[in-house]
Design an enzyme around this catalytic site. Sequence first.
Site, PDB file in Angstrom:
ATOM      1  N   CYS A   1      -7.090  -0.044   5.936  1.00  0.00           N
ATOM      2  CA  CYS A   1      -5.931  -0.347   6.777  1.00  0.00           C
ATOM      3  C   CYS A   1      -6.270  -0.041   8.231  1.00  0.00           C
ATOM      4  O   CYS A   1      -6.642   1.088   8.555  1.00  0.00           O
ATOM      5  CB  CYS A   1      -4.708   0.457   6.375  1.00  0.00           C
ATOM      6  SG  CYS A   1      -3.317   0.129   7.475  1.00  0.00           S
TER       7      CYS A   1
ATOM      8  N   THR B   1      -7.512  -7.049   7.134  1.00  0.00           N
ATOM      9  CA  THR B   1      -7.343  -7.753   8.408  1.00  0.00           C
ATOM     10  C   THR B   1      -8.399  -7.341   9.436  1.00  0.00           C
ATOM     11  O   THR B   1      -8.980  -6.259   9.362  1.00  0.00           O
ATOM     12  CB  THR B   1      -5.956  -7.462   8.994  1.00  0.00           C
ATOM     13  OG1 THR B   1      -5.798  -6.045   9.076  1.00  0.00           O
ATOM     14  CG2 THR B   1      -4.863  -8.058   8.129  1.00  0.00           C
TER      15      THR B   1
ATOM     16  N   ILE C   1     -11.235  -9.818   2.466  1.00  0.00           N
ATOM     17  CA  ILE C   1     -11.282  -8.831   3.527  1.00  0.00           C
ATOM     18  C   ILE C   1      -9.869  -8.350   3.888  1.00  0.00           C
ATOM     19  O   ILE C   1      -8.913  -9.107   3.750  1.00  0.00           O
ATOM     20  CB  ILE C   1     -11.932  -9.400   4.828  1.00  0.00           C
ATOM     21  CG1 ILE C   1     -11.180 -10.643   5.310  1.00  0.00           C
ATOM     22  CG2 ILE C   1     -13.397  -9.693   4.608  1.00  0.00           C
ATOM     23  CD1 ILE C   1     -11.677 -11.229   6.636  1.00  0.00           C
TER      24      ILE C   1
ATOM     25  N   GLY D   1       0.824  -1.200   0.000  1.00  0.00           N
ATOM     26  CA  GLY D   1       0.000   0.000   0.000  1.00  0.00           C
ATOM     27  C   GLY D   1       0.861   1.253   0.000  1.00  0.00           C
ATOM     28  O   GLY D   1       1.805   1.356   0.781  1.00  0.00           O
TER      29      GLY D   1
END
Lengths: 253, 304
Positions: B129, B192, B190, B46
């Site tokens: 995130c 986390t 998904i 990311g």
Amino acid sequence: MLQGNCEILKREQLTETIFDVTVSAPEMAAKAKAGQFAQIRAEGFFLRRPISICEIDKAAGTLRFVFEVRGGGTEALSRLAVGEKMDLIAPLGNGFTLLPQGEVIVIGGGIGVPPMLGVALSYHGRAKAILGFRSRSAVILESDFIRTGQMPVVCTDDGSYGKAGVVTNALVEQIALRRPDLIAACGPEPMLRAVIEVARKEGIPCEVSLEQRMACGVGACLVCACRTVKNGEEHLRHVCKDGPVFPAEEVLL
Amino acid sequence: MNRLAVTVAGVTFRNPVITASGACGFGREYNHFYPLSRLGGISVKGMTLRPQEGNLPPRVAETPAGMLNSVGLQNPGVDAFLQDELPWLEKQDTRIIANVAGHTVEDCEEIARRIEGSAVDMIELNISCPNVKQGGAAFGTSCMAAAEVTAAVRRYTTKPLMVKLSPNVTSITEIARAVEAAGADAVSLINTLLGMRIDLRTRRPILRNNVGGLSGPAVFPIAVRMVWQVANAVKIPVVGMGGIATWQDAVEMMMAGASAVQVGAAAFSDPMAPVKIVDGLAEYCADQGIESISEIVGSVHPWE
């Protein structure tokens, strides 16, 4: 970095919690440098265990690991028997600088002692080892260090064996006797801080091996961050790929 | 005829196995173990607009059948990606998904703008995130914020836009519908699940960030459930991830409704896991007489 299932050739228990395992790994041994590590799969656990390489025998094609049982994962590794396989990814990390000439002092503290055996051996008599332990019952690898060509100085915190006191007392004495071109150390953080301080005062180059919780071990996941300084700027770098060995002036402990 | 080829939002992948963002950096490390061309694609680490250092260590805690991480999007920034990583990645003959994780809507727009002319095949907008204070899950836990950032990035990119959803919400299907309505071409899920571990001796959380994201086989059933729910709620394709470690897991995720899958933490146990999944899927198709793996997508027969 290679992955392989390596046969265990030798296994010994050195102390109540420390085990000594040698595996057949010719290709990994051919590539390995002192101070590098392996990621070892522990049956029943999701993450591999990063274990430093203690000794590399390129001729025999073996790697030796001396590790401490700290939890379930290392306990599972300690139960593997001769003839069973160990799933390794190795060699990983950068390893210690190997000076083509000159002399070094290698310092190990506790379970930081094993990787320093490989470093001392690769100097063929040009390395003086200082080894620190809590007490007599924790002393390991002393006879192996005699093979390096110089007698190691063994220190214990409680004075129950060798010299009483911390490794830095012995370090200051050794420097006075024979000033080294490099100091290389692995051990608990307070010991590393003290060693770095002595090296800085004496103006002797110093390298230290760091430890951090890891996941991938190869530099992809970025979890094993450590605080470092380079060119006056602080950065989080990664023990598995940028280390585990760092120049002393770059680490913030 | 390649039985494993899948198309997601107009992008054809040679197989449905993509390495998940955050687990494989920019691909260089795992290229030591297998050529990246064995993969359907790679979703890169990311990236933010400017370089980011991430959270202080420790950043990982092992759990039963998984791990928590609190890396906090450490990355070199979009410009370093374009300059130092993408030219190498372009030569690896695999699909490249750019994971975009701006702190603000404007950051996300600017990252998308800078990527627009590049060889990136797809954008994965990370609104999930759990380890950063700004952006991240703050976008992904409200329908309005999720739709706003999706619509904004949509205006700045002609590339297929996939939005990566957070499971840390009351209703993931509502968020999925919101980003679909805002112009997303696909969703991935998904990310986390937020978790915590405590060291009994020190009474400190193991993670320096106190909390972190749970991944690994522990989360797999939750991921299957959410993929199934979302696949039934939206018309755009779903890319499924969360705890996939074997080819059987990949088949299960596809039966739940995933058009392709992402594999992350499994590579930490076994670096070859993504490639073993590809090989397993090929054998499965051959054994079952499946002409195209896409036939199994959403093929679960739920009980009445």
